[in-house]
Motif scaffolding. Structure first.
Motif, short mmCIF file in Angstrom:
data_model
loop_
_atom_site.label_atom_id
_atom_site.label_comp_id
_atom_site.label_asym_id
_atom_site.label_seq_id
_atom_site.Cartn_x
_atom_site.Cartn_y
_atom_site.Cartn_z
N ASP A 1 0.85 -1.20 0.00
CA ASP A 1 0.00 0.00 0.00
C ASP A 1 0.88 1.25 0.00
O ASP A 1 1.60 1.53 0.98
N GLN B 1 -6.68 -0.79 -4.52
CA GLN B 1 -7.82 -1.56 -4.01
C GLN B 1 -9.09 -0.79 -4.25
O GLN B 1 -9.15 0.44 -4.02
N ILE C 1 -5.38 -4.35 -9.52
CA ILE C 1 -6.25 -4.39 -8.35
C ILE C 1 -5.92 -5.62 -7.51
O ILE C 1 -5.78 -6.73 -8.04
N ASN D 1 -7.90 -6.60 -4.78
CA ASN D 1 -9.06 -6.94 -3.94
C ASN D 1 -9.04 -8.44 -3.61
O ASN D 1 -8.86 -9.28 -4.51
#
Length: 746
Positions: free
Chosen positions: A133, A168, A219, A221
Motif C-alpha cells: 500500500d 484496491q 487491483i 481486492n
C-alpha cells in the motif's frame, strides 16, 4: 325430464363401490408400482432427485463442493508446477528485525523500495510488482524528509520502467473518507468478459507521483467463496466507466508487452468459472518451503548498498535475470495472510496468491469448471443408478456394497479427470443425490416390500421353521411352497449302536446326551447353508440346495459330512478324557439327484421337506455303513458332482431293495489331500482286490483284502469283501455274473 338409464354391465366391477368409498389410494398405488421394480426405481429416483435439486439450488451444498475441490489439490500429486520465472521478495520477520536493529522502524522509508527497484533493475528483472500500500506520502525522518524519500522511489520506478503497483477498489458508502484517484491510462475502455459485479466507486491507490512512474497498475481486492476461502479471482474490475485489470493480469501484461486491445481479447477468451472469475490452480502450500522461491527483503537492500560501495552483493544479480518479481508482506504483524485451500498446512501470504494466478496465466494452467447444469445431470444419473441397484438387487447384502462401489468409482473417476485434465467435475451434489436416493429406496422398500415380508413371516411361522421362513422372505421369487422339482444333495445320519447305548442310561441322561450330539452335528450343517429338514429320533435329515438352489451342493455336502465327523470326534475324545462319558459315533449317507420339495402334510401342520428316490437312497446308504463298518458312504452321483474336492474309495456295486438299477457306492475318506503312505497303500490294495472280486478271481482278491487287514485289522470294507469272496468262492455263479450285490433289507 326422465334421466337416461345406465347399463351397469359395462362398468368394471372394481368401480362399482358404495358411495363415499375411495376408488384409489396411495396404498393401492404403491401396490401397483411394487409389481414392477423398474417403475418403483424410476419413481423413487425421480422424487429423490427432485428433492436433491431443490437442496442444490438453495446453495446448501456449495461449501462442501468447494471443500471437495480443496481435497483434490491436497490429496493428488501436482499435474503442473509453478512457473520458475516468478519469484517473491518477502517483507518478512527477518527483514523487520534486521532494520529494527538498525533503528529503522516500520513503515520503512520509501527510499528502501527505491533501492530494491535499483537492485532488481540492475539484475535485469523483467517485471517488478509491488503488493504494497503506497496510498499515503512518506513521513519525515531525521535522516531524510518524506518527500525526498518518495522522490527516490518514484525516480527508481521511472528509470526501471517495468514496475507494477497495487490498488484496491470498494464502493463508496456514507461516512467513508474520500478515496484516491487513478491515472486515466490505467483505466481501460469497455468491460470485456467481466464477471457479474457492481461498478466500484472508490479506490485506494498509490500517490500520484508513484502512479506517474509505474508502468502498470493492478487491483488486489481479496475475493473469497461462501466459506471465506480464496479459490477464484476476477481478472478485471469495473471502475469509472471502464475496467482495471487484476494485479496478476497487469503483471502478466507488463511481462509480455500486451496492449489494451490484447488484454481485452485475453480476458474475453480466458476459461473462467460459472461466476465469470478465474479458478485458481494451486501448486501446493505457501511460504518459503512451498511452490515459489522466496528472498528476504533486507538481503536485497543490503546487496544493493554493497554494490554501490563497490563490494560484491550477498545475493547474486543473476538470480533475478528475466524474473517477474512480486514484493509483498509475509510477516505475521503485517496481517497479509489470506485463507486458501492450503492455509491449514502453511500460512499463505496475499502476494503468493497473486504469484499463483500469474503463474496460471503465464503457463495456461487452469481449473475448468463445468457448467452449473452438470451437478443436476450427474445427480440424476447417480439417483437412477442407486434406485435401480436397490430395487433390482433386492438384498441389502448386495445393494449396499454395490452403491458404495458406485460412489467410490464416481469419486475415483472425477479425481482422475481432475488430475489429468484439470476439469472440476461436481462431487458432493451427485454423491448426495446417490446417497439420498439409496436412503429413500430403503425407506420405500421397508414401507412396501418390507411390509409384505413381515406378513409372509407372520403367516408362515405357524408351520415352517424360522430358517425356511427367512429363505422364503428373502428370496420370494425363487421359492415355490406348493412343490418344486430341484436338484440337490440329501444328508442322512444316525448314531451307531444307539439302541444299546440308550439301554445304559436313564431317559433324562439320554435326552441330554442326544441333544448335545444333535447340537454339534446341526451346527456344522447350518454353518454350511444346508436346510436342517428334521430329526427322527437319533437320525438327522438335511437338504443341500433347498429351498434356495446352490450349484455346488454336492461339494458342500461332502465337506460338511467330513466336518461333522471331525467335530464329533474331537469333542468326544476331549470330553472322554475329562469325564469318561459316552462316545457317540455317527454314520452318514449322501446322495445327489432330483427331488421334490414343498409343503407336505396336513393343512394344519405342514412341513417343508423333500421326497423322492434321491431321498430314499440317501437313507439306504446311511444304513449300508453298518454292513461295511464305515462312517460316510456317498453315491456315485454325489462324488461326481463334488468335483474332485474329496478323496474316496469305491466300495461296491449294489442294488438296493426295491430298485433294479444298481449303483456304485464310495467311502468318503477325506478332503482332497495327500494321505499317509500306509493309507495310500491300503487304498491301492483295496482297488486291486475289488477288481479281482469283480473278475471272479476270489482267491487272489482274498489275498489283497487280508494284506490290508494285516496293516489295519479294523478296516471294515476289507473284512466285508473278504468274507463275501469266501462265500461266493463256494458257490456256482452264472457266467453273466456282473459283480452286483443285492441288498435284501433296507
Amino acid at each position: 325430464m326422465r334421466e337416461p338409464e345406465i347399463d351397469t354391465s359395462k362398468i368394471p366391477r372394481d368401480c362399482m363401490k358404495s358411495a363415499g368409498e375411495p376408488t384409489y389410494s396411495i396404498r393401492s398405488f404403491f401396490h401397483h408400482l411394487q409389481k414392477s421394480q423398474l417403475r418403483m426405481a424410476l419413481l423413487v429416483a425421480g422424487l429423490s432427485w427432485l428433492l436433491f435439486a431443490i437442496v442444490q439450488l438453495s446453495g446448501t451444498l456449495d461449501a462442501l463442493e468447494l471443500g471437495s475441490l480443496d481435497w483434490r489439490f491436497q490429496l493428488l500429486p501436482r499435474l503442473y508446477q509453478a512457473d520458475s520465472s516468478v519469484v517473491l521478495v518477502a517483507i518478512d520477520q527477518n527483514s523487520l528485525d534486521f532494520f529494527e536493529h538498525q533503528s529503522v522502524h516500520w513503515p520503512w522509508p520509501r527510499q528502501f523500495y527505491g533501492l530494491l527497484v535499483s537492485y532488481l533493475h540492475r539484475a535485469g528483472a523483467r517485471v517488478i510488482a509491488f503488493d504494497v500500500d503506497f496510498s499515503g506520502h512518506d513521513i519525515d525522518r531525521l535522516e531524510i524528509e518524506g518527500h525526498e524519500s518518495d522522490s527516490a522511489f518514484a525516480d527508481g520506478m521511472d528509470r526501471s520502467g517495468n514496475v507494477v503497483l497495487a490498488a484496491q477498489l470498494s464502493i463508496q458508502e456514507q461516512g467513508d473518507q474520500a478515496g484516491g484517484s487513478l491515472v486515466k491510462r490505467f483505466i481501460l475502455s469497455g468491460t470485456p468478459g467481466l464477471p457479474s459485479q457492481p461498478a466500484f466507486t472508490r479506490v485506494v491507490a498509490p500517490i500520484q507521483a508513484f502512479q506517474n512512474g509505474a508502468a502498470k497498475l493492478g487491483i488486489v481486492n481479496f475475493e473469497s467463496d461462501v466459506d471465506d476461502i480464496c479459490r477464484r479471482v476476477s481478472l478485471g474490475f469495473r471502475f469509472a466507466g471502464g475496467w482495471v485489470p487484476h494485479f496478476s493480469l497487469a503483471s502478466y501484461a507488463e511481462a509480455n508487452g500486451l496492449q489494451e486491445n490484447q488484454l481485452d481479447s485475453l480476458l474475453a477468451a480466458r476459461v473462467r468459472s460459472n461466476e465469470g472469475r478465474h479458478v485458481i490452480y494451486w501448486y501446493g502450500k505457501g511460504g518459503p518451503t512451498g511452490a515459489f522461491r522466496y528472498y528476504s527483503f533486507h538481503s536485497l537492500i543490503y546487496s544493493e548498498l554493497k554494490i554501490q560501495q563497490g563490494l560484491p552483493p550477498d545475493v547474486p544479480l543473476r538470480q533475478f535475470a528475466g524474473k517477474i518479481v512480486i514484493v509483498g508482506g509475509s510477516a505475521a504483524g503485517l496481517f497479509d495472510f489470506k485463507p486458501t485451500p492450503f492455509t491449514s498446512l502453511e500460512p499463505y501470504p496475499g502476494m503468493e496468491i497473486h504469484a499463483t494466478v500469474l503463474s496460471n496465466l503465464l503457463d495456461g494452467h487452469r481449473v475448468r469448471e463445468m457448467r452449473s447444469v452438470w451437478p443436476y445431470l450427474l445427480g440424476l444419473v447417480l439417483s437412477l443408478a442407486a434406485a435401480l441397484i436397490f430395487f433390482m438387487a433386492r438384498k441389502v447384502l448386495y445393494s449396499v456394497p454395490a452403491v458404495v462401489a458406485v460412489g467410490l468409482l464416481y469419486g475415483g473417476i472425477i479425481f482422475l479427470v481432475f488430475y489429468h485434465s484439470g476439469w472440476w467435475v461436481p462431487l458432493v451434489g451427485p454423491e448426495v443425490s446417490l446417497s439420498g436416493t439409496f436412503l429413500a429406496s430403503a425407506i420405500v422398500s421397508y414401507a412396501t416390500e418390507g411390509r409384505q415380508k413381515r406378513q409372509l413371516r407372520k403367516a408362515f411361522n405357524r408351520y415352517l421353521s424360522p430358517q425356511v421362513v427367512t429363505e422364503i422372505v428373502e428370496n420370494v421369487d425363487q421359492v415355490e411352497l406348493g412343490g418344486k422339482l430341484i436338484e440337490g444333495t440329501v444328508y442322512f445320519s444316525d448314531i451307531k449302536d444307539f439302541t444299546t447305548i440308550s439301554e445304559q442310561h436313564s431317559p433324562k441322561e439320554l435326552v441330554g446326551l442326544l441333544n448335545e450330539y444333535l447340537s454339534l452335528a446341526s451346527d456344522c450343517i447350518l454353518r454350511n447353508d444346508a436346510m436342517l429338514d428334521k430329526y427322527i429320533g437319533d437320525a438327522v435329515m438335511a437338504i443341500f440346495s433347498a429351498p434356495i438352489p446352490h450349484p455346488d451342493h454336492a461339494k458342500v455336502a461332502c465337506l460338511t459330512a467330513l466336518e461333522v465327523q471331525r467335530t464329533l470326534g474331537e469333542y468326544y475324545t476331549e470330553k472322554s478324557k475329562r469325564h469318561g462319558t459316552v462316545n457317540f459315533k455317527t454314520r452318514i449317507g449322501l446322495n445327489s439327484g432330483n427331488m421334490i420339495v414343498g409343503n407336505i402334510g396336513h393343512t394344519n401342520r405342514l412341513d417343508y421337506t423333500a421326497i423322492g428316490d434321491t431321498v430314499n437312497l440317501a437313507s439306504r446308504l446311511e444304513g449300508v455303513n453298518k454292513m461295511f463298518g464305515t462312517d460316510i458312504i456317498v453315491s456315485e452321483s454325489t462324488l461326481n458332482k463334488a468335483g474332485g474336492v474329496v478323496r474316496a474309495r469305491e466300495l461296491d456295486f449294489l442294488r438296493v431293495k426295491g430298485k433294479q438299477i444298481p449303483i456304485r457306492i464310495f467311502e468318503l475318506i477325506s478332503e482332497n489331500q495327500a494321505l499317509p503312505d500306509i493309507t495310500e497303500e491300503k487304498l491301492g490294495l483295496f482297488a486291486e482286490g475289488l477288481n479281482l472280486y469283480r473278475a471272479k478271481d476270489f482267491a487272489r482278491a482274498i489275498a489283497r483284502f487280508e494284506a490290508i487287514l494285516r496293516i489295519d485289522p479294523h478296516d471294515g470294507p476289507s473284512t466285508t469283501l473278504r468274507d463275501r469272496c469266501d462265500t461266493l468262492s463256494k458257490e456256482q455263479l452264472p457266467d453273466d455274473w456282473d459283480g452286483v450285490f443285492t441288498l435284501t433289507s433296507k
